[in-house]
Design a protein around this motif. Structure first.
Motif, short mmCIF file in Angstrom:
data_model
loop_
_atom_site.label_atom_id
_atom_site.label_comp_id
_atom_site.label_asym_id
_atom_site.label_seq_id
_atom_site.Cartn_x
_atom_site.Cartn_y
_atom_site.Cartn_z
N MET A 1 -1.76 -1.27 3.00
CA MET A 1 -2.92 -1.61 1.95
C MET A 1 -3.22 -0.65 0.85
O MET A 1 -4.11 -0.88 -0.15
CB MET A 1 -4.19 -2.10 2.76
CG MET A 1 -3.79 -3.11 3.77
SD MET A 1 -5.25 -3.89 4.46
CE MET A 1 -5.70 -2.44 5.65
N LYS A 2 -2.71 0.65 0.92
CA LYS A 2 -3.17 1.80 0.27
C LYS A 2 -2.23 1.58 -1.26
O LYS A 2 -2.86 2.07 -2.20
CB LYS A 2 -2.62 3.18 0.73
CG LYS A 2 -3.43 3.52 1.91
CD LYS A 2 -2.98 4.91 2.44
CE LYS A 2 -3.74 5.16 3.69
NZ LYS A 2 -3.47 6.48 4.27
N LYS A 3 -1.36 0.62 -1.18
CA LYS A 3 -0.59 0.25 -2.51
C LYS A 3 -1.25 -0.78 -3.33
O LYS A 3 -0.90 -0.81 -4.47
CB LYS A 3 0.76 -0.19 -2.12
CG LYS A 3 1.63 0.66 -1.37
CD LYS A 3 2.83 -0.06 -0.99
CE LYS A 3 3.90 0.76 0.03
NZ LYS A 3 5.10 0.01 0.32
N PHE A 4 -2.53 -1.26 -2.74
CA PHE A 4 -2.98 -2.49 -3.47
C PHE A 4 -4.49 -2.12 -3.83
O PHE A 4 -5.12 -1.86 -3.27
CB PHE A 4 -2.96 -3.64 -2.84
CG PHE A 4 -1.50 -4.12 -2.51
CD1 PHE A 4 -0.66 -4.66 -3.39
CD2 PHE A 4 -1.10 -3.82 -0.95
CE1 PHE A 4 0.75 -4.69 -3.14
CE2 PHE A 4 0.18 -4.07 -0.61
CZ PHE A 4 1.26 -4.74 -1.79
N ARG A 5 -4.65 -2.31 -5.16
CA ARG A 5 -6.19 -2.03 -5.89
C ARG A 5 -6.80 -3.37 -5.55
O ARG A 5 -6.28 -4.41 -5.40
CB ARG A 5 -5.87 -1.93 -7.27
CG ARG A 5 -7.11 -1.58 -8.01
CD ARG A 5 -7.10 -1.42 -9.78
NE ARG A 5 -6.34 -2.34 -10.23
CZ ARG A 5 -6.85 -3.31 -10.72
NH1 ARG A 5 -8.54 -3.42 -10.80
NH2 ARG A 5 -6.21 -4.20 -11.36
N HIS A 6 -8.13 -2.99 -4.96
CA HIS A 6 -9.08 -4.26 -4.48
C HIS A 6 -10.16 -4.24 -5.66
O HIS A 6 -10.23 -5.05 -6.33
CB HIS A 6 -9.43 -3.79 -3.21
CG HIS A 6 -10.01 -4.99 -2.42
ND1 HIS A 6 -9.38 -5.99 -2.32
CD2 HIS A 6 -11.31 -5.28 -1.81
CE1 HIS A 6 -10.00 -7.09 -1.69
NE2 HIS A 6 -11.15 -6.45 -1.37
N CYS B 1 -7.26 -1.40 -1.33
CA CYS B 1 -7.58 -2.63 -0.14
C CYS B 1 -7.79 -1.69 1.18
O CYS B 1 -8.75 -2.13 1.80
CB CYS B 1 -6.35 -3.41 -0.30
SG CYS B 1 -6.85 -4.85 0.67
N TYR B 2 -6.94 -0.74 1.60
CA TYR B 2 -7.07 0.10 2.60
C TYR B 2 -8.58 0.67 2.75
O TYR B 2 -9.27 0.52 3.51
CB TYR B 2 -6.20 1.22 2.66
CG TYR B 2 -6.28 2.26 3.80
CD1 TYR B 2 -5.65 2.00 5.12
CD2 TYR B 2 -7.04 3.48 3.67
CE1 TYR B 2 -5.95 2.47 6.26
CE2 TYR B 2 -7.31 3.97 4.79
CZ TYR B 2 -6.70 3.78 5.85
OH TYR B 2 -6.90 4.47 7.09
N ASP C 1 -8.81 -7.89 5.43
CA ASP C 1 -7.92 -7.84 4.16
C ASP C 1 -6.58 -7.69 4.12
O ASP C 1 -6.13 -6.91 3.02
CB ASP C 1 -8.83 -7.38 2.90
CG ASP C 1 -10.00 -8.13 2.29
OD1 ASP C 1 -10.11 -9.47 2.59
OD2 ASP C 1 -10.87 -7.38 1.59
N LEU C 2 -6.18 -7.90 5.19
CA LEU C 2 -4.63 -7.61 5.16
C LEU C 2 -3.66 -8.72 4.80
O LEU C 2 -2.81 -9.23 5.51
CB LEU C 2 -4.40 -7.28 6.99
CG LEU C 2 -2.83 -6.62 7.22
CD1 LEU C 2 -2.83 -5.37 6.93
CD2 LEU C 2 -2.70 -6.95 8.80
#
Length: 176
Positions: free
Chosen positions: A36-41, A47-48, A80-81
């Motif tokens: 989740m650290k790879k994805f911007r939220h 996301c993480y 949000d996984l």
């Protein structure tokens, strides 16, 4: 070291967060959760980080209310996984309602990688209520609905604060 936004305590090594850390250590160390650290939220928040924020504050509120704080902490970290950039996915597929379908994707992924109890399942799949239509079944599910919105507002506020500070610095430089 991990820290929830707005908290002064490190998750891994603070006496104040020891119980919380014990509840989520296996998740924090997991490769899938770390994806989740790879994805911007929300703007500059990953996301993480968003899930960590929701998890920590969900834990605190549920603990204070005498609810299941362990399930609250775990569901918060997994809510949000979904493991994709929703902006790209929605654009490619012509979808517009990430808010209503991602809880099912997150639950599917969570069940695939972890043991999820019924309370955690309800929290994950209904954290976007009322978009998800079905009423949450547990008090903890209502808490995560509120905490998710609270964390999003915190994250957006931090982003806007940084932008305003940056703009103020540029204005000061040009006015000298």
């Amino acid at each position: 070291m991990s820290k929830a936004l707005g908290s002064k305590y490190s998750i891994e090594n603070s006496a104040k967060t020891q119980e919380y850390f014990e509840f989520v250590k296996d998740l924090i160390d997991d490769e899938t959760v770390n994806e989740m650290k790879k994805f911007r939220h929300h703007y500059s928040t990953t996301c993480y980080q968003h899930c960590l924020n929701v998890s920590y504050y969900n834990y605190l509120v549920c603990r204070k209310l005498g609810l299941d704080s362990r399930s609250a902490a775990r569901a918060g970290l997994l809510h949000d996984l979904y493991l994709y950039d929703w902006r790209e996915r929605d654009r490619k597929k012509g979808e517009k309602h990430h808010g209503s379908y991602h809880p099912k994707v997150a639950l599917k992924n969570a069940k695939e990688h972890f043991e999820i109890d019924k309370r955690e399942e309800d929290m994950i799949v209904k954290h976007m209520w009322p978009l998800t239509l079905k009423l949450p079944k547990y008090a903890e599910s209502y808490v995560i609905v509120c905490i998710d919105k609270y964390a999003a507002m915190l994250e957006i506020g931090v982003h806007l604060g940084r932008k305003m500070k940056s703009k103020a610095q540029r204005i000061r430089k040009t006015s000298k």
